[in-house]
Motif scaffolding. Structure first.
Motif, PDB file in Angstrom:
ATOM      1  N   SER A  59      34.123   2.648  40.499  1.00 14.85           N
ATOM      2  CA  SER A  59      33.591   1.376  40.964  1.00 14.85           C
ATOM      3  C   SER A  59      33.095   1.535  42.396  1.00 14.85           C
ATOM      4  N   ALA A  60      31.890   1.048  42.645  1.00 16.07           N
ATOM      5  CA  ALA A  60      31.355   1.096  44.004  1.00 16.07           C
ATOM      6  C   ALA A  60      32.034   0.070  44.900  1.00 16.07           C
ATOM      7  N   SER A  61      32.637  -0.948  44.308  1.00 16.65           N
ATOM      8  CA  SER A  61      33.272  -1.990  45.112  1.00 16.65           C
ATOM      9  C   SER A  61      34.481  -1.473  45.884  1.00 16.65           C
ATOM     10  N   GLN A  62      35.102  -0.395  45.399  1.00 16.38           N
ATOM     11  CA  GLN A  62      36.251   0.150  46.125  1.00 16.38           C
ATOM     12  C   GLN A  62      35.862   0.705  47.485  1.00 16.38           C
ATOM     13  N   LEU A  63      34.608   1.106  47.638  1.00 22.39           N
ATOM     14  CA  LEU A  63      34.143   1.643  48.919  1.00 22.39           C
ATOM     15  C   LEU A  63      34.110   0.578  50.011  1.00 22.39           C
ATOM     16  N   PHE A  64      33.961  -0.676  49.610  1.00 24.62           N
ATOM     17  CA  PHE A  64      33.835  -1.772  50.566  1.00 24.62           C
ATOM     18  C   PHE A  64      35.021  -2.735  50.513  1.00 24.62           C
ATOM     19  N   ASN A  65      36.097  -2.299  49.900  1.00 19.72           N
ATOM     20  CA  ASN A  65      37.313  -3.105  49.834  1.00 19.72           C
ATOM     21  C   ASN A  65      38.339  -2.475  50.770  1.00 19.72           C
ATOM     22  N   CYS A  66      38.689  -3.197  51.826  1.00 23.05           N
ATOM     23  CA  CYS A  66      39.574  -2.615  52.834  1.00 23.05           C
ATOM     24  C   CYS A  66      40.970  -2.326  52.281  1.00 23.05           C
ATOM     25  N   ARG A  67      41.374  -3.020  51.223  1.00 21.84           N
ATOM     26  CA  ARG A  67      42.694  -2.768  50.639  1.00 21.84           C
ATOM     27  C   ARG A  67      42.726  -1.510  49.770  1.00 21.84           C
ATOM     28  N   SER A  68      41.548  -0.966  49.459  1.00 26.94           N
ATOM     29  CA  SER A  68      41.492   0.262  48.659  1.00 26.94           C
ATOM     30  C   SER A  68      41.820   1.501  49.481  1.00 26.94           C
TER      31      SER A  68
ATOM     32  N   THR B   7      27.237   4.337  64.680  1.00 29.29           N
ATOM     33  CA  THR B   7      26.287   3.418  64.043  1.00 29.29           C
ATOM     34  C   THR B   7      26.510   3.329  62.546  1.00 29.29           C
ATOM     35  N   TYR B   8      26.627   4.463  61.864  1.00 23.73           N
ATOM     36  CA  TYR B   8      26.810   4.339  60.411  1.00 23.73           C
ATOM     37  C   TYR B   8      28.190   3.834  60.053  1.00 23.73           C
ATOM     38  N   HIS B   9      29.193   4.083  60.879  1.00 27.64           N
ATOM     39  CA  HIS B   9      30.514   3.482  60.627  1.00 27.64           C
ATOM     40  C   HIS B   9      30.493   1.983  60.922  1.00 27.64           C
ATOM     41  N   PHE B  10      29.720   1.556  61.905  1.00 28.33           N
ATOM     42  CA  PHE B  10      29.592   0.125  62.185  1.00 28.33           C
ATOM     43  C   PHE B  10      28.950  -0.589  60.993  1.00 28.33           C
ATOM     44  N   PHE B  11      27.884  -0.024  60.441  1.00 31.50           N
ATOM     45  CA  PHE B  11      27.238  -0.643  59.288  1.00 31.50           C
ATOM     46  C   PHE B  11      28.175  -0.653  58.072  1.00 31.50           C
ATOM     47  N   HIS B  12      28.997   0.369  57.935  1.00 34.43           N
ATOM     48  CA  HIS B  12      29.990   0.377  56.856  1.00 34.43           C
ATOM     49  C   HIS B  12      31.012  -0.738  57.090  1.00 34.43           C
ATOM     50  N   PHE B  13      31.429  -0.928  58.324  1.00 32.01           N
ATOM     51  CA  PHE B  13      32.350  -2.009  58.675  1.00 32.01           C
ATOM     52  C   PHE B  13      31.740  -3.367  58.351  1.00 32.01           C
ATOM     53  N   VAL B  14      30.462  -3.575  58.703  1.00 28.27           N
ATOM     54  CA  VAL B  14      29.789  -4.838  58.424  1.00 28.27           C
ATOM     55  C   VAL B  14      29.704  -5.078  56.917  1.00 28.27           C
ATOM     56  N   ALA B  15      29.365  -4.050  56.165  1.00 31.16           N
ATOM     57  CA  ALA B  15      29.301  -4.181  54.701  1.00 31.16           C
ATOM     58  C   ALA B  15      30.678  -4.506  54.125  1.00 31.16           C
ATOM     59  N   THR B  16      31.720  -3.904  54.680  1.00 28.08           N
ATOM     60  CA  THR B  16      33.086  -4.194  54.233  1.00 28.08           C
ATOM     61  C   THR B  16      33.456  -5.639  54.559  1.00 28.08           C
ATOM     62  N   CYS B  17      33.073  -6.116  55.719  1.00 21.72           N
ATOM     63  CA  CYS B  17      33.346  -7.516  56.095  1.00 21.72           C
ATOM     64  C   CYS B  17      32.653  -8.480  55.140  1.00 21.72           C
ATOM     65  N   PHE B  18      31.415  -8.187  54.762  1.00 23.18           N
ATOM     66  CA  PHE B  18      30.703  -9.061  53.824  1.00 23.18           C
ATOM     67  C   PHE B  18      31.317  -8.999  52.431  1.00 23.18           C
ATOM     68  N   ALA B  19      31.775  -7.828  52.015  1.00 28.87           N
ATOM     69  CA  ALA B  19      32.284  -7.658  50.654  1.00 28.87           C
ATOM     70  C   ALA B  19      33.718  -8.173  50.490  1.00 28.87           C
ATOM     71  N   ALA B  20      34.578  -7.907  51.477  1.00 30.23           N
ATOM     72  CA  ALA B  20      36.001  -8.226  51.280  1.00 30.23           C
ATOM     73  C   ALA B  20      36.649  -8.870  52.496  1.00 30.23           C
ATOM     74  N   GLY B  21      35.885  -9.287  53.443  1.00 26.66           N
ATOM     75  CA  GLY B  21      36.451  -9.877  54.650  1.00 26.66           C
ATOM     76  C   GLY B  21      36.756  -8.812  55.686  1.00 26.66           C
ATOM     77  N   CYS B  22      37.092  -9.281  56.860  1.00 27.10           N
ATOM     78  CA  CYS B  22      37.375  -8.363  57.965  1.00 27.10           C
ATOM     79  C   CYS B  22      38.636  -7.543  57.665  1.00 27.10           C
ATOM     80  N   PRO B  23      38.556  -6.239  57.785  1.00 27.47           N
ATOM     81  CA  PRO B  23      39.719  -5.395  57.490  1.00 27.47           C
ATOM     82  C   PRO B  23      40.873  -5.685  58.453  1.00 27.47           C
ATOM     83  N   ASN B  24      42.027  -5.991  57.886  1.00 23.94           N
ATOM     84  CA  ASN B  24      43.205  -6.247  58.709  1.00 23.94           C
ATOM     85  C   ASN B  24      44.313  -5.227  58.456  1.00 23.94           C
ATOM     86  N   SER B  25      44.019  -4.239  57.647  1.00 26.19           N
ATOM     87  CA  SER B  25      44.990  -3.198  57.334  1.00 26.19           C
ATOM     88  C   SER B  25      44.929  -2.092  58.377  1.00 26.19           C
TER      89      SER B  25
END
Length: 188
Positions: free
Chosen positions: A66-75, A117-135
């Motif tokens: 699943s591609a969604s696991q890449l943008f789910n901070c709990r994964s 830069t590419y980690h920032f864009f990954h962070f932004v995509a994660t925030c849009f997909a699953a909320g701000c990572p708090n883990s």
């Protein structure tokens, strides 16, 4: 004062002649199109490598792909086999990205900028997909990947920047051409 009959030597010509057998790392002009292209290439490579490695690893360990696991901070966790596999895939991607920095960015002083830069864009995509990572595990896994890519990428770029320039027959020809330009300028 130069007359129109004398050929003029452009600074770019001299730099080009001096750098024929090696990469010339001189003063660079600001080129936004090049920078945007490099950002797009690095971001695309990052997500392509991460997706490819994760898909292969999920197949090997028998996890659903699943591609969604890449943008789910709990994964991203080291508490489960799937989470640890995802973390290892991110770290392996960091190694591949360090190698790509050598060819796409080419400068050690720019590695931190592009990796961030590419980690920032990954962070932004994660925030849009699953909320701000708090883990804390997500942040630790991402920070380790970022540091791996930056330090290894800087090392590889520095090795390329400090590589000796071979002096062979082409270098002798370009040196003779450069001397001719200098002589022509001295005659003026």
């Amino acid at each position: 004062f130069r007359s129109n009959s004398q050929p003029s030597a452009e600074p770019a010509t001299i730099e080009t002649k001096a750098a024929m057998d090696g990469k010339f790392f001189g003063a660079e002009k600001f080129n936004p199109r090049l920078i945007m292209t490099q950002i797009v290439v690095m971001q695309s490579l990052f997500w392509f490598c991460l997706c490819l490695l994760t898909a292969c690893a999920d197949f090997v360990i028998g996890e659903p792909q699943s591609a969604s696991q890449l943008f789910n901070c709990r994964s991203y966790t080291w508490d489960t086999r799937a989470g640890l596999t995802l973390a290892v895939c991110l770290w392996a991607t960091a190694l591949l990205m360090a190698c790509s920095l050598r060819f796409v960015v080419e400068r050690a002083k720019k590695c931190l900028d592009f990796v961030s830069t590419y980690h920032f864009f990954h962070f932004v995509a994660t925030c849009f997909a699953a909320g701000c990572p708090n883990s804390r595990q997500w942040w630790a896994i991402q920070l380790i990947a970022l540091l791996m890519a930056v330090f290894l990428g800087e090392y590889m770029c520095m090795m390329a920047e400090t590589k000796t320039i071979k002096l062979g027959s082409k270098a002798r020809q370009s040196k003779a051409a450069l001397q001719q330009v200098v002589v022509d300028d001295a005659d003026i």
